[in-house]
Design a protein around this motif. Structure first.
Motif, PDB file in Angstrom:
ATOM      1  N   GLU A  77     -44.554 -73.366  13.714  1.00 28.45           N
ATOM      2  CA  GLU A  77     -45.004 -73.659  15.115  1.00 28.45           C
ATOM      3  C   GLU A  77     -43.667 -72.097  15.422  1.00 28.45           C
ATOM      4  O   GLU A  77     -42.474 -72.163  14.639  1.00 28.45           O
ATOM      5  N   VAL A  78     -43.086 -72.377  16.590  1.00 23.75           N
ATOM      6  CA  VAL A  78     -42.012 -71.352  16.595  1.00 23.75           C
ATOM      7  C   VAL A  78     -41.364 -71.650  17.954  1.00 23.75           C
ATOM      8  O   VAL A  78     -41.940 -72.434  18.497  1.00 23.75           O
ATOM      9  N   LEU A  79     -40.139 -72.341  17.612  1.00 24.15           N
ATOM     10  CA  LEU A  79     -39.122 -73.077  18.745  1.00 24.15           C
ATOM     11  C   LEU A  79     -38.090 -71.486  18.838  1.00 24.15           C
ATOM     12  O   LEU A  79     -37.692 -71.257  18.495  1.00 24.15           O
ATOM     13  N   ALA A  80     -38.387 -71.074  20.808  1.00 22.33           N
ATOM     14  CA  ALA A  80     -37.324 -70.225  21.270  1.00 22.33           C
ATOM     15  C   ALA A  80     -35.873 -70.709  21.326  1.00 22.33           C
ATOM     16  O   ALA A  80     -35.735 -71.909  21.323  1.00 22.33           O
ATOM     17  N   GLU A  81     -34.528 -69.902  20.540  1.00 18.33           N
ATOM     18  CA  GLU A  81     -33.882 -70.415  20.805  1.00 18.33           C
ATOM     19  C   GLU A  81     -32.826 -69.060  21.752  1.00 18.33           C
ATOM     20  O   GLU A  81     -33.485 -67.723  21.708  1.00 18.33           O
TER      21      GLU A  81
END
Length: 230
Positions: free
Chosen positions: A29-33
């Motif tokens: 997955e990709v976690l936006a920061e």
């Protein structure tokens, strides 16, 4: 463990695009920061963090990633997937007889898709290795910093690996200038940043700055790394 390697961080021109590439390739997955994105890892696989930056490294990369293959068909599928996601072939002088495939992600970061049967990367998982430019001293520093066993120590080549197995991290002294603003770095987390910072300084690290408990430090070769609360 008191100190955990959360991710290898890369400064790139477009963090969203590069994170999407790696999430697609690694099936994560990709976690936006704020200012970037994290492609999380797990106990045996290192995470990847991408930070959008206006200034990125020009010239040879000092760190790249190795992906493993279970068969020639698997290796080819990985290459095809990488190209479909926006990667490209890269010529680093490997020659037409090379059994590995050298690619670059959309941010220009190098990766090698390693041939099946590679005994050194056996059992490491898909993201088999993070390779770095560094002296033997820095490899020994990270052995002690992370409390990971040394799994390679030959000349100027060193490598460490979590006691649980998984992704290896290696160093080789390629003769490039140390501390020259590499756009890749390690991000570490701990419940006690100040205590861990003191321990790392005793091992040979340098404290560069402390902003609200988020510490910037450098290893014995001058490569920066970050330390913050878990």
């Amino acid at each position: 463990m008191a100190l955990r390697l959360e991710a290898v961080a890369f400064d790139v021109a477009d963090a969203t695009a590069v994170a999407a590439f790696w999430a697609g390739l690694l099936a994560r997955e990709v976690l936006a920061e704020p200012g970037g994105a994290l492609v999380p890892g797990e106990q045996k696989q290192v995470g990847l963090r991408f930070v959008t930056s206006d200034t990125v490294q020009v010239g040879p990369r000092r760190l790249h990633l190795h992906l493993t293959s279970s068969s020639l068909e698997h290796q080819q599928r990985t290459v095809e997937t990488a190209l479909r996601l926006g990667g490209r072939h890269l010529d680093v002088g490997q020659g037409p007889d090379a059994t590995f495939v050298v690619l670059a992600d959309p941010g220009g970061n190098e990766l090698c898709v390693i041939e099946p049967g590679n005994t050194y990367l056996a059992g490491t998982g898909y993201l088999g290795e993070v390779t770095c430019d560094g002296s033997r001293d820095v490899g020994l520093f990270w052995r002690d910093a992370l409390a990971w066993p040394l799994v390679l120590d030959e000349g100027e080549q060193t490598a460490v690996q979590s006691p649980l197995g998984g992704t290896k991290i290696s160093w080789d002294s390629w003769g490039r200038e140390r501390g020259a603003g590499s756009r890749q770095r390690f991000d570490l987390v701990t419940a006690h940043p100040a205590t861990e910072a003191e321990r790392l300084v005793a091992l040979g690290a340098t404290l560069l700055s402390d902003h609200a408990g988020r510490l910037a430090m450098a290893d014995p070769d001058g490569n920066e790394f970050g330390l913050h609360t878990a």
